[in-house]
Design a protein around this motif. Sequence first.
Motif, PDB file in Angstrom:
ATOM      1  N   ALA A 109      -1.503  -4.623 -17.197  1.00  0.00           N
ATOM      2  CA  ALA A 109      -1.394  -4.177 -16.278  1.00  0.00           C
ATOM      3  C   ALA A 109       0.222  -4.836 -15.577  1.00  0.00           C
ATOM      4  CB  ALA A 109      -2.398  -3.708 -15.056  1.00  0.00           C
ATOM      5  N   LEU A 110       0.354  -4.077 -15.944  1.00  0.00           N
ATOM      6  CA  LEU A 110       2.285  -4.777 -15.810  1.00  0.00           C
ATOM      7  C   LEU A 110       3.094  -3.668 -15.055  1.00  0.00           C
ATOM      8  CD1 LEU A 110       2.377  -8.031 -17.961  1.00  0.00           C
ATOM      9  CD2 LEU A 110       1.249  -7.366 -15.849  1.00  0.00           C
ATOM     10  N   GLY A 111       2.623  -2.407 -14.995  1.00  0.00           N
ATOM     11  CA  GLY A 111       3.765  -1.432 -14.143  1.00  0.00           C
ATOM     12  C   GLY A 111       4.571  -1.819 -13.265  1.00  0.00           C
ATOM     13  N   LEU A 112       6.102  -1.078 -13.622  1.00  0.00           N
ATOM     14  CA  LEU A 112       6.581  -1.745 -12.861  1.00  0.00           C
ATOM     15  C   LEU A 112       7.018  -1.534 -11.345  1.00  0.00           C
ATOM     16  CD1 LEU A 112       9.943  -0.841 -14.835  1.00  0.00           C
ATOM     17  CD2 LEU A 112       9.562  -2.921 -14.362  1.00  0.00           C
ATOM     18  N   VAL A 113       6.251  -0.769 -11.272  1.00  0.00           N
ATOM     19  CA  VAL A 113       6.227   0.001  -9.690  1.00  0.00           C
ATOM     20  C   VAL A 113       5.354  -1.370  -8.445  1.00  0.00           C
ATOM     21  CG1 VAL A 113       5.228   1.870  -8.142  1.00  0.00           C
ATOM     22  CG2 VAL A 113       6.581   2.294  -9.779  1.00  0.00           C
ATOM     23  N   SER A 114       4.012  -1.325 -10.325  1.00  0.00           N
ATOM     24  CA  SER A 114       2.914  -1.679  -9.528  1.00  0.00           C
ATOM     25  C   SER A 114       3.335  -3.071  -9.016  1.00  0.00           C
ATOM     26  CB  SER A 114       1.219  -2.087  -9.923  1.00  0.00           C
ATOM     27  OG  SER A 114       1.326  -3.304 -10.424  1.00  0.00           O
ATOM     28  N   ASN A 129       0.663  -1.142   0.268  1.00  0.00           N
ATOM     29  CA  ASN A 129       0.243  -0.063   0.144  1.00  0.00           C
ATOM     30  C   ASN A 129       0.471   1.508  -0.286  1.00  0.00           C
ATOM     31  OD1 ASN A 129      -2.378   0.767   0.477  1.00  0.00           O
ATOM     32  ND2 ASN A 129      -2.951  -0.982   1.483  1.00  0.00           N
ATOM     33  N   VAL A 130       1.874   1.683   0.796  1.00  0.00           N
ATOM     34  CA  VAL A 130       2.846   2.159   0.581  1.00  0.00           C
ATOM     35  C   VAL A 130       3.492   2.873   0.154  1.00  0.00           C
ATOM     36  CG1 VAL A 130       5.120   3.363   1.786  1.00  0.00           C
ATOM     37  CG2 VAL A 130       3.229   2.611   3.646  1.00  0.00           C
ATOM     38  N   ILE A 131       4.679   1.458  -0.877  1.00  0.00           N
ATOM     39  CA  ILE A 131       4.848   1.596  -2.441  1.00  0.00           C
ATOM     40  C   ILE A 131       3.723   2.036  -3.348  1.00  0.00           C
ATOM     41  CG2 ILE A 131       5.954   0.389  -4.118  1.00  0.00           C
ATOM     42  CD1 ILE A 131       6.726  -1.640  -2.139  1.00  0.00           C
ATOM     43  N   LEU A 132       2.360   1.991  -3.819  1.00  0.00           N
ATOM     44  CA  LEU A 132       1.858   2.266  -5.002  1.00  0.00           C
ATOM     45  C   LEU A 132       1.098   3.667  -4.104  1.00  0.00           C
ATOM     46  CD1 LEU A 132      -0.920  -0.907  -5.076  1.00  0.00           C
ATOM     47  CD2 LEU A 132       1.341  -0.238  -6.657  1.00  0.00           C
ATOM     48  N   HIS A 133       0.932   3.887  -2.928  1.00  0.00           N
ATOM     49  CA  HIS A 133       0.193   5.072  -2.813  1.00  0.00           C
ATOM     50  C   HIS A 133       1.855   6.725  -3.045  1.00  0.00           C
ATOM     51  CE1 HIS A 133      -2.944   4.134  -0.266  1.00  0.00           C
ATOM     52  NE2 HIS A 133      -3.089   5.384  -0.218  1.00  0.00           N
ATOM     53  N   LEU A 134       2.904   5.958  -3.249  1.00  0.00           N
ATOM     54  CA  LEU A 134       4.016   6.116  -3.634  1.00  0.00           C
ATOM     55  C   LEU A 134       3.845   6.514  -5.299  1.00  0.00           C
ATOM     56  CD1 LEU A 134       6.572   5.712  -1.176  1.00  0.00           C
ATOM     57  CD2 LEU A 134       5.919   7.818  -1.177  1.00  0.00           C
ATOM     58  N   GLY A 135       3.831   5.804  -5.487  1.00  0.00           N
ATOM     59  CA  GLY A 135       4.244   5.955  -7.199  1.00  0.00           C
ATOM     60  C   GLY A 135       3.398   5.127  -7.989  1.00  0.00           C
ATOM     61  N   ASP A 136       1.836   4.165  -7.502  1.00  0.00           N
ATOM     62  CA  ASP A 136       1.188   3.825  -8.599  1.00  0.00           C
ATOM     63  C   ASP A 136      -0.409   3.986  -8.336  1.00  0.00           C
ATOM     64  OD1 ASP A 136      -0.410   2.894 -10.666  1.00  0.00           O
ATOM     65  OD2 ASP A 136       0.613   1.218 -11.131  1.00  0.00           O
ATOM     66  N   LEU A 137      -1.181   5.119  -7.911  1.00  0.00           N
ATOM     67  CA  LEU A 137      -1.703   5.726  -7.362  1.00  0.00           C
ATOM     68  C   LEU A 137      -3.298   4.441  -8.722  1.00  0.00           C
ATOM     69  CD1 LEU A 137      -1.887   9.173  -6.199  1.00  0.00           C
ATOM     70  CD2 LEU A 137      -1.722   7.422  -5.649  1.00  0.00           C
ATOM     71  N   GLU A 138      -2.501   4.553  -9.676  1.00  0.00           N
ATOM     72  CA  GLU A 138      -4.434   4.692 -10.426  1.00  0.00           C
ATOM     73  C   GLU A 138      -3.798   2.962 -10.460  1.00  0.00           C
ATOM     74  OE1 GLU A 138      -5.967   5.651 -13.317  1.00  0.00           O
ATOM     75  OE2 GLU A 138      -4.844   7.397 -12.034  1.00  0.00           O
ATOM     76  N   ALA A 139      -3.680   1.912  -9.252  1.00  0.00           N
ATOM     77  CA  ALA A 139      -3.294   0.167  -9.515  1.00  0.00           C
ATOM     78  C   ALA A 139      -4.145   0.172  -8.128  1.00  0.00           C
ATOM     79  CB  ALA A 139      -2.081  -0.069  -8.958  1.00  0.00           C
ATOM     80  N   LEU A 140      -3.857   1.583  -7.314  1.00  0.00           N
ATOM     81  CA  LEU A 140      -4.840   1.445  -6.374  1.00  0.00           C
ATOM     82  C   LEU A 140      -6.651   1.339  -6.831  1.00  0.00           C
ATOM     83  CD1 LEU A 140      -3.156   3.465  -3.355  1.00  0.00           C
ATOM     84  CD2 LEU A 140      -4.334   0.773  -3.775  1.00  0.00           C
ATOM     85  N   PHE A 172      -3.492  -9.273 -10.781  1.00  0.00           N
ATOM     86  CA  PHE A 172      -3.661  -7.787 -10.805  1.00  0.00           C
ATOM     87  C   PHE A 172      -3.199  -7.688 -12.389  1.00  0.00           C
ATOM     88  CE2 PHE A 172      -2.058  -3.641 -10.969  1.00  0.00           C
ATOM     89  CZ  PHE A 172      -3.695  -2.596 -10.743  1.00  0.00           C
ATOM     90  N   GLY A 173      -2.432  -8.563 -12.982  1.00  0.00           N
ATOM     91  CA  GLY A 173      -2.258  -7.838 -14.952  1.00  0.00           C
ATOM     92  C   GLY A 173      -3.141  -8.260 -15.478  1.00  0.00           C
ATOM     93  N   VAL A 174      -3.842  -9.180 -14.855  1.00  0.00           N
ATOM     94  CA  VAL A 174      -4.745 -10.660 -15.914  1.00  0.00           C
ATOM     95  C   VAL A 174      -5.902 -10.427 -15.677  1.00  0.00           C
ATOM     96  CG1 VAL A 174      -5.235 -12.125 -17.752  1.00  0.00           C
ATOM     97  CG2 VAL A 174      -2.683 -11.085 -17.584  1.00  0.00           C
ATOM     98  N   LEU A 175      -6.295 -11.193 -14.295  1.00  0.00           N
ATOM     99  CA  LEU A 175      -7.484 -11.645 -14.090  1.00  0.00           C
ATOM    100  C   LEU A 175      -8.605 -10.159 -13.384  1.00  0.00           C
ATOM    101  CD1 LEU A 175      -6.308 -15.255 -11.774  1.00  0.00           C
ATOM    102  CD2 LEU A 175      -7.998 -15.058 -14.629  1.00  0.00           C
ATOM    103  N   VAL A 176      -7.711  -9.511 -12.603  1.00  0.00           N
ATOM    104  CA  VAL A 176      -8.466  -8.331 -12.110  1.00  0.00           C
ATOM    105  C   VAL A 176      -8.710  -7.298 -13.234  1.00  0.00           C
ATOM    106  CG1 VAL A 176      -8.177  -6.538 -10.689  1.00  0.00           C
ATOM    107  CG2 VAL A 176      -7.425  -7.863 -10.322  1.00  0.00           C
ATOM    108  N   GLN A 177      -8.252  -6.931 -14.508  1.00  0.00           N
ATOM    109  CA  GLN A 177      -8.071  -6.797 -15.105  1.00  0.00           C
ATOM    110  C   GLN A 177      -9.633  -7.101 -16.271  1.00  0.00           C
ATOM    111  OE1 GLN A 177      -7.070  -3.911 -15.512  1.00  0.00           O
ATOM    112  NE2 GLN A 177      -5.513  -3.828 -13.477  1.00  0.00           N
TER     113      GLN A 177
END
Lengths: 179, 157
Positions: free
Chosen positions: A153-158, A35-46, A134-139
């Motif tokens: 969705a295969l962003g490096l941060v996520s 959560n901390v990492i995604l809040h810092l770098g990939d809000l779209e993933a959240l 996350f990359g496939v099933l969620v999408q």
Amino acid sequence: MERTIRSLFAIETDIDIGDIEAILGGSLFGALQANVILHLGDLEALKLLGATVGRPTLLAGAGLLFVYGVVLAFPFLAFVSGSINAFVTRVIMLSRNSSLLQKVLVPLLNVSALGVTLFALGQIYGLLVGVVFFGVLVQLWLLFIGGPSALPALGLVSLFAWMTYGGMMGLVYGLAMER
Amino acid sequence: MSGNNTTASGTQFAAIDFSIDKQAVIVGAVLGVLINMSAMLVPVLNYVGGGVIAGFVAAYMVGGPRGWLHGVIAGTFAGIAGGTVVMFTGALIGLYTEPPTLLQELFGIISPVFNGAGVLEPLYIGLGVAAFILVDSLIGSAIGGLLRTLVDVLFRR
């Protein structure tokens, strides 16, 4: 060497309440780091995570990351019991060929053999979760319900966040098992 | 844990065990501080709070009434650490001269009460935050101790 490393492991295959407590604690701790990492770098993933229940907001996404983290922790138990012996054997084979690896590995394993091993296994599991879940099933699910999707969705941060989730879950689980 | 020994002369109650599991206290306190710090970045954590987590984890690791004691001790440490961090960071970056909503709900509650306290304002806010964390830990440790007892009764022989 093989005997030295193997003697550090006390692996039980039966799952009891202690395992469940440890994996729950580990998964929540891992989800906190992710959560901390995604809040810092990939809000779209959240927001995409939140969209899986029709609420594409940061708050919903952060909350759901904890929920998915706990749910995805139970396949990790099966993953660990199925792969830890093969993984330990693989590490031993690698360390036979490299004295440098031995110098690094043996002190680490002496500190916490299960913790270090499950940290590494957890990162592999986290990468799998990041790509497959996350990359496939969620999408695909988001496409199905007509939400905002980013397949794949295969962003490096996520991916890094999911690997951290897995690694921390494995580390906490391993440390708790040794306690 | 407390216990009793049956002897020929009757029942002797052993002294209550107040020994402290340092590992449980440290894990609880560190997690509490971590949650408090992370809550500034991850707003969903404000719904739980570091004090609750500190108390819950320490109490659950030990269990029972002794667990509750551990939770309170962990919450005290987390409160002192959390209050100190808030006091110093706030004073260093000049937050106390800004509107109280800057640090979200935690400050929103406390800051207006101490507005106008002058140079002692950071100290009062630090103590206020510490007190909030400690009160939270009372709730967390009560839940953690009870849950552990319940789990022990149901799943551990």
